[in-house]
Structure formats: C-alpha cells, structure tokens
Design a protein around this motif. Structure first.
Motif, PDB file in Angstrom:
ATOM      1  N   VAL A 150       0.844  -1.199   0.000  1.00 42.65           N
ATOM      2  CA  VAL A 150       0.000   0.000   0.000  1.00 42.65           C
ATOM      3  C   VAL A 150       0.879   1.249   0.000  1.00 42.65           C
ATOM      4  CG1 VAL A 150      -1.732   1.323   1.265  1.00 42.65           C
ATOM      5  CG2 VAL A 150      -1.897  -1.177   1.164  1.00 42.65           C
ATOM      6  N   ILE A 151       0.700   2.097  -0.994  1.00 39.45           N
ATOM      7  CA  ILE A 151       1.483   3.322  -1.135  1.00 39.45           C
ATOM      8  C   ILE A 151       0.535   4.511  -1.181  1.00 39.45           C
ATOM      9  CG2 ILE A 151       3.089   4.609  -2.598  1.00 39.45           C
ATOM     10  CD1 ILE A 151       4.129   1.948  -3.630  1.00 39.45           C
ATOM     11  N   PRO A 152       0.590   5.409  -0.194  1.00 40.86           N
ATOM     12  CA  PRO A 152      -0.259   6.606  -0.227  1.00 40.86           C
ATOM     13  C   PRO A 152       0.293   7.658  -1.193  1.00 40.86           C
ATOM     14  CG  PRO A 152       0.467   6.047   2.022  1.00 40.86           C
ATOM     15  CD  PRO A 152       1.337   5.301   1.064  1.00 40.86           C
ATOM     16  N   VAL A 153      -0.591   8.193  -2.011  1.00 42.71           N
ATOM     17  CA  VAL A 153      -0.258   9.321  -2.882  1.00 42.71           C
ATOM     18  C   VAL A 153      -1.206  10.455  -2.511  1.00 42.71           C
ATOM     19  CG1 VAL A 153      -0.121  10.179  -5.244  1.00 42.71           C
ATOM     20  CG2 VAL A 153       0.471   7.787  -4.750  1.00 42.71           C
ATOM     21  N   VAL A 154      -0.672  11.642  -2.274  1.00 42.03           N
ATOM     22  CA  VAL A 154      -1.519  12.775  -1.920  1.00 42.03           C
ATOM     23  C   VAL A 154      -1.385  13.871  -2.965  1.00 42.03           C
ATOM     24  CG1 VAL A 154      -1.530  12.327   0.562  1.00 42.03           C
ATOM     25  CG2 VAL A 154       0.244  13.788  -0.411  1.00 42.03           C
ATOM     26  N   ALA A 155      -2.500  14.500  -3.274  1.00 44.90           N
ATOM     27  CA  ALA A 155      -2.543  15.669  -4.144  1.00 44.90           C
ATOM     28  C   ALA A 155      -3.076  16.823  -3.306  1.00 44.90           C
ATOM     29  CB  ALA A 155      -3.435  15.417  -5.356  1.00 44.90           C
ATOM     30  N   VAL A 156      -2.199  17.756  -2.981  1.00 43.00           N
ATOM     31  CA  VAL A 156      -2.528  18.861  -2.079  1.00 43.00           C
ATOM     32  C   VAL A 156      -2.798  20.113  -2.905  1.00 43.00           C
ATOM     33  CG1 VAL A 156      -1.783  20.193  -0.072  1.00 43.00           C
ATOM     34  CG2 VAL A 156      -0.955  17.832  -0.390  1.00 43.00           C
ATOM     35  N   PRO A 157      -4.033  20.629  -2.879  1.00 39.72           N
ATOM     36  CA  PRO A 157      -4.329  21.836  -3.653  1.00 39.72           C
ATOM     37  C   PRO A 157      -3.861  23.096  -2.932  1.00 39.72           C
ATOM     38  CG  PRO A 157      -6.292  21.124  -2.504  1.00 39.72           C
ATOM     39  CD  PRO A 157      -5.231  20.104  -2.186  1.00 39.72           C
ATOM     40  N   ASP A 158      -3.816  24.198  -3.659  1.00 47.21           N
ATOM     41  CA  ASP A 158      -3.316  25.439  -3.078  1.00 47.21           C
ATOM     42  C   ASP A 158      -4.408  26.269  -2.417  1.00 47.21           C
ATOM     43  OD1 ASP A 158      -4.690  26.356  -5.281  1.00 47.21           O
ATOM     44  OD2 ASP A 158      -2.964  27.288  -6.271  1.00 47.21           O
ATOM     45  N   PHE A 159      -5.526  25.630  -2.034  1.00 47.82           N
ATOM     46  CA  PHE A 159      -6.546  26.345  -1.269  1.00 47.82           C
ATOM     47  C   PHE A 159      -6.838  25.555   0.000  1.00 47.82           C
ATOM     48  CE2 PHE A 159      -8.865  23.520  -4.133  1.00 47.82           C
ATOM     49  CZ  PHE A 159      -9.845  22.961  -3.324  1.00 47.82           C
ATOM     50  N   GLU A 160      -7.288  26.265   1.037  1.00 48.94           N
ATOM     51  CA  GLU A 160      -7.552  25.649   2.331  1.00 48.94           C
ATOM     52  C   GLU A 160      -9.048  25.427   2.533  1.00 48.94           C
ATOM     53  OE1 GLU A 160      -5.769  27.684   5.618  1.00 48.94           O
ATOM     54  OE2 GLU A 160      -3.858  28.007   4.582  1.00 48.94           O
ATOM     55  N   LEU A 161      -9.357  24.556   3.498  1.00 50.38           N
ATOM     56  CA  LEU A 161     -10.743  24.343   3.930  1.00 50.38           C
ATOM     57  C   LEU A 161     -10.703  23.996   5.407  1.00 50.38           C
ATOM     58  CD1 LEU A 161     -13.775  23.995   3.314  1.00 50.38           C
ATOM     59  CD2 LEU A 161     -13.288  21.588   2.801  1.00 50.38           C
ATOM     60  N   SER A 162     -11.374  24.776   6.223  1.00 50.50           N
ATOM     61  CA  SER A 162     -11.351  24.514   7.656  1.00 50.50           C
ATOM     62  C   SER A 162     -12.209  23.301   7.990  1.00 50.50           C
ATOM     63  CB  SER A 162     -11.855  25.729   8.443  1.00 50.50           C
ATOM     64  OG  SER A 162     -13.263  25.854   8.337  1.00 50.50           O
ATOM     65  N   THR A 163     -11.798  22.573   9.024  1.00 53.74           N
ATOM     66  CA  THR A 163     -12.565  21.408   9.473  1.00 53.74           C
ATOM     67  C   THR A 163     -13.968  21.828   9.897  1.00 53.74           C
ATOM     68  OG1 THR A 163     -10.548  20.296  10.202  1.00 53.74           O
ATOM     69  CG2 THR A 163     -12.614  19.503  11.113  1.00 53.74           C
ATOM     70  N   ALA A 164     -14.078  22.978  10.568  1.00 48.30           N
ATOM     71  CA  ALA A 164     -15.393  23.437  11.028  1.00 48.30           C
ATOM     72  C   ALA A 164     -16.321  23.692   9.848  1.00 48.30           C
ATOM     73  CB  ALA A 164     -15.233  24.708  11.860  1.00 48.30           C
ATOM     74  N   ALA A 165     -15.798  24.301   8.787  1.00 46.05           N
ATOM     75  CA  ALA A 165     -16.628  24.565   7.616  1.00 46.05           C
ATOM     76  C   ALA A 165     -17.056  23.271   6.945  1.00 46.05           C
ATOM     77  CB  ALA A 165     -15.860  25.443   6.633  1.00 46.05           C
ATOM     78  N   ALA A 166     -16.152  22.294   6.881  1.00 49.71           N
ATOM     79  CA  ALA A 166     -16.484  21.013   6.258  1.00 49.71           C
ATOM     80  C   ALA A 166     -17.529  20.259   7.071  1.00 49.71           C
ATOM     81  CB  ALA A 166     -15.219  20.173   6.104  1.00 49.71           C
ATOM     82  N   ARG A 167     -17.409  20.300   8.396  1.00 51.69           N
ATOM     83  CA  ARG A 167     -18.378  19.605   9.251  1.00 51.69           C
ATOM     84  C   ARG A 167     -19.757  20.254   9.187  1.00 51.69           C
ATOM     85  NH1 ARG A 167     -16.938  15.747  12.958  1.00 51.69           N
ATOM     86  NH2 ARG A 167     -14.718  15.259  13.027  1.00 51.69           N
ATOM     87  N   ALA A 168     -19.777  21.554   8.981  1.00 48.77           N
ATOM     88  CA  ALA A 168     -21.056  22.262   8.931  1.00 48.77           C
ATOM     89  C   ALA A 168     -21.915  21.828   7.750  1.00 48.77           C
ATOM     90  CB  ALA A 168     -20.816  23.766   8.871  1.00 48.77           C
ATOM     91  N   LEU A 169     -21.315  21.206   6.755  1.00 48.89           N
ATOM     92  CA  LEU A 169     -22.054  20.771   5.575  1.00 48.89           C
ATOM     93  C   LEU A 169     -22.730  19.413   5.763  1.00 48.89           C
ATOM     94  CD1 LEU A 169     -19.415  21.771   2.870  1.00 48.89           C
ATOM     95  CD2 LEU A 169     -21.571  22.954   3.375  1.00 48.89           C
TER      96      LEU A 169
END
Length: 328
Positions: A186-205
């Motif tokens: 198992v090999i993790p590959v991550v693609a990190v975008p140049d914009f942020e998202l707060s955990t609180a904002a994501a949970r609110a959805l």
C-alpha cells in the motif's frame, strides 16, 4: 479543531517549575483521517514529518522560531497552539515552565486535511511529557486521552501517536485506539491543492442524520477497508466507498471532488483526506502509484488549471511520534 486551553493561574503558580536547560525534540507524522468510510474512526500515519524542539528557560520569556508551513501567518506568542498545549500538558502532569525556547519546522500543509493541528498537539504533549522527571511521565494512552480532548476526536491524533493504521473509538469521555500494520504494497499518494478548507466549515455541511441503509452500507465498506489495508489491497477501491460525508462536502471543494471521481472511474482508491481538500489515493504497488501520479498531472492540467497541486508519493509511517533528542 483547536480547543481553547485555560490554566488556573493559582494552580500553575503553585506547581514546581521544570529546571532550565531541559531540551527535547519530537518528530511527528502527518495523518489522513476517515480514509473514505472510516468517518472519525480510521486514520493513517504518513511519511511527512514536522519537527518540534522545546527547551526550558529560566528567563520567563518565550522564544519561538518557526519555519516552513505557516511561517508567514502563525503567531509566535502564547496564543500558538503548541505553546498552549505544552503549558496545559505540564499543568496536568503537575508542573509548569518558567520560559520556553521553541523551534518548529513545519512540513505538513495547514488547512488541507493532513492533520496539521493534531500533529502540533501530539508533538507538544509528547514533548511536555518528556520534559518532566521520569517518575512523573505518563504512557502513550495518557497522551491519547489529552490530545483527543484537545482535538475533539481521536482519528488524527491516534495515528500521529502510534503510527500505522489507527482504529479509534470513544466511550463517553474515554478515548481508545488500536494499531494495525498496513500491507507493504500500500502506497499513499496525496494531491494537495493550493486552497484551504477549515474542518469546522467542512463539518457544517454534514446532515444531522443519515438513513439506516446508508449507515449499513458504510459499515460494510469500513470493515472491507480494514481487510484491504492490512491483508488484501486488491479490495482498496470498493473498500474506500463512502456513504456518510464526502458527497455532502463536495460543494466546498469541487476541484478535489472532481479529481476523486475521475480517479475512481480509472479504478484508483481515491478519497478526501480528512476534511479535505487534499486528495488521498491508496495505491496497490509502485506501478499503480506512478500511474496515479501521471493521471493526476494530466487531469488537473486539463480540468483545474486555476488550482495549483502538490503531488507527493509517500509511505505509511510505522513509528508515530518519536522523541529524537533528550538532554537532562
């Protein structure tokens, strides 16, 4: 999620101070939580490490040197999460500090879903625990309880502490976690975008409740995912199918959601890392990992040219938080 930490002044003042000149360095991995269906319960430690060095001073001052991620925006005073977590941990252990010299080298991107705040509190609490006299030190379970309390849940702090794949749960105010070894392919590959998202904002959805059918489907996929990660990586694609959170959060990270959908259509086990917006792909072997990297490059160039992506092929960190230097 950051918790406000308040220490009773009279309690801190009456506690013995850690002698000046004590120094500890902690190396702590980034983490990816949820992994698709393992919402607030599964987390994976990744080979992307922040380093925190803490030295006690006699001056009563705070010296803070910060480099790497967040160096332009994070505070360098007592309001910093690391300072608050160290102070609170020492208080819980029955001690205080006169002053601190902190050096933080941050590699983990902030606000991207790779557990940066969890890494910070785990590093801070681990450092505080190493600074106190040996007879007063506590075990990793104590670190898990305190850092889970600070974060609000254990899914990121547990893999940061123990390494590997962490399976975590909560009974009332008691947090527990067990570690599982991940299959070597198992090999993790991550693609990190140049914009942020707060955990609180994501949970609110997220909706307040989901249907019984969705919950049942999700529990089956979470069980399959553990089997896939530990023994049968050929089941990673169906094992990462989520029914609880990703579809609701897609609107807040459309470029990430589009990339995940495209990767999954190609047969790759792509998910939102934590609350996002980073995309995590669990590849089965080096060949698939290279294919994933190439696909991400071509897809994002043609479909999300307005977003900058940092793609990294990582490994699973099997150690967790590690005290590297300790001078007494």
């Amino acid at each position: 999620m950051e918790t406000t930490l308040t220490i009773p002044a009279e309690s801190a003042a009456g506690a013995p101070a850690i002698p000046a000149g004590q120094l500890v360095t902690v190396r702590v991995p980034a983490t990816s939580a949820n992994l698709g269906p393992g919402y607030d319960s599964l987390g994976l430690a990744l080979s992307l490490h922040d380093t925190l060095t803490v030295e006690t001073l006699a001056s009563g001052e705070l010296e803070f040197e910060l480099s790497g991620e967040g160096a332009q925006t994070l505070p360098r005073d007592a309001s910093h999460l690391v300072v608050k977590a160290i102070t609170e941990a020492l208080h819980r252990l029955g001690f205080r500090h006169e002053g601190l010299r902190i050096t933080a080298d941050n590699v983990n991107p902030h606000g991207r879903g790779l557990g940066s705040s969890a890494s910070a509190v785990v590093a801070a609490v681990t450092a505080a625990n190493a600074l106190v006299p040996e007879a007063s030190r506590r075990d990793k379970d104590w670190i898990l309880q305190l850092t889970s309390e600070m974060e609000g849940h254990p899914d990121n702090v547990a893999p940061a502490i123990f390494g590997g794949l962490a399976l975590s749960w909560q009974d009332s105010d008691r947090y527990s976690s067990t570690r599982a070894a991940v299959a070597g392919s198992v090999i993790p590959v991550v693609a990190v975008p140049d914009f942020e998202l707060s955990t609180a904002a994501a949970r609110a959805l997220l909706p307040a409740s989901v249907g019984h059918h969705a919950a049942a489907m999700n529990s089956g996929r979470a069980a399959l995912l553990i089997h896939a990660l530990t023994q049968k990586p050929e089941f990673l694609l169906p094992g990462t199918r989520d029914y609880l959170h990703q579809s609701y959060r897609a609107q807040a990270m459309r470029p990430s959601a589009d990339l995940i959908a495209a990767l999954r259509r190609e047969g790759h086990a792509a998910v939102v890392s934590g609350a996002g917006p980073t995309v995590l792909v669990l590849a089965n072997g080096a060949v698939q990992a290279r294919t994933v990297v190439d696909f991400i490059g071509s897809f994002t160039a043609g479909n999300t040219p307005e977003v900058g992506w940092h793609v990294m092929t990582l490994a699973v960190d099997g150690e967790g938080a590690k005290v590297e230097v300790h001078r007494r």
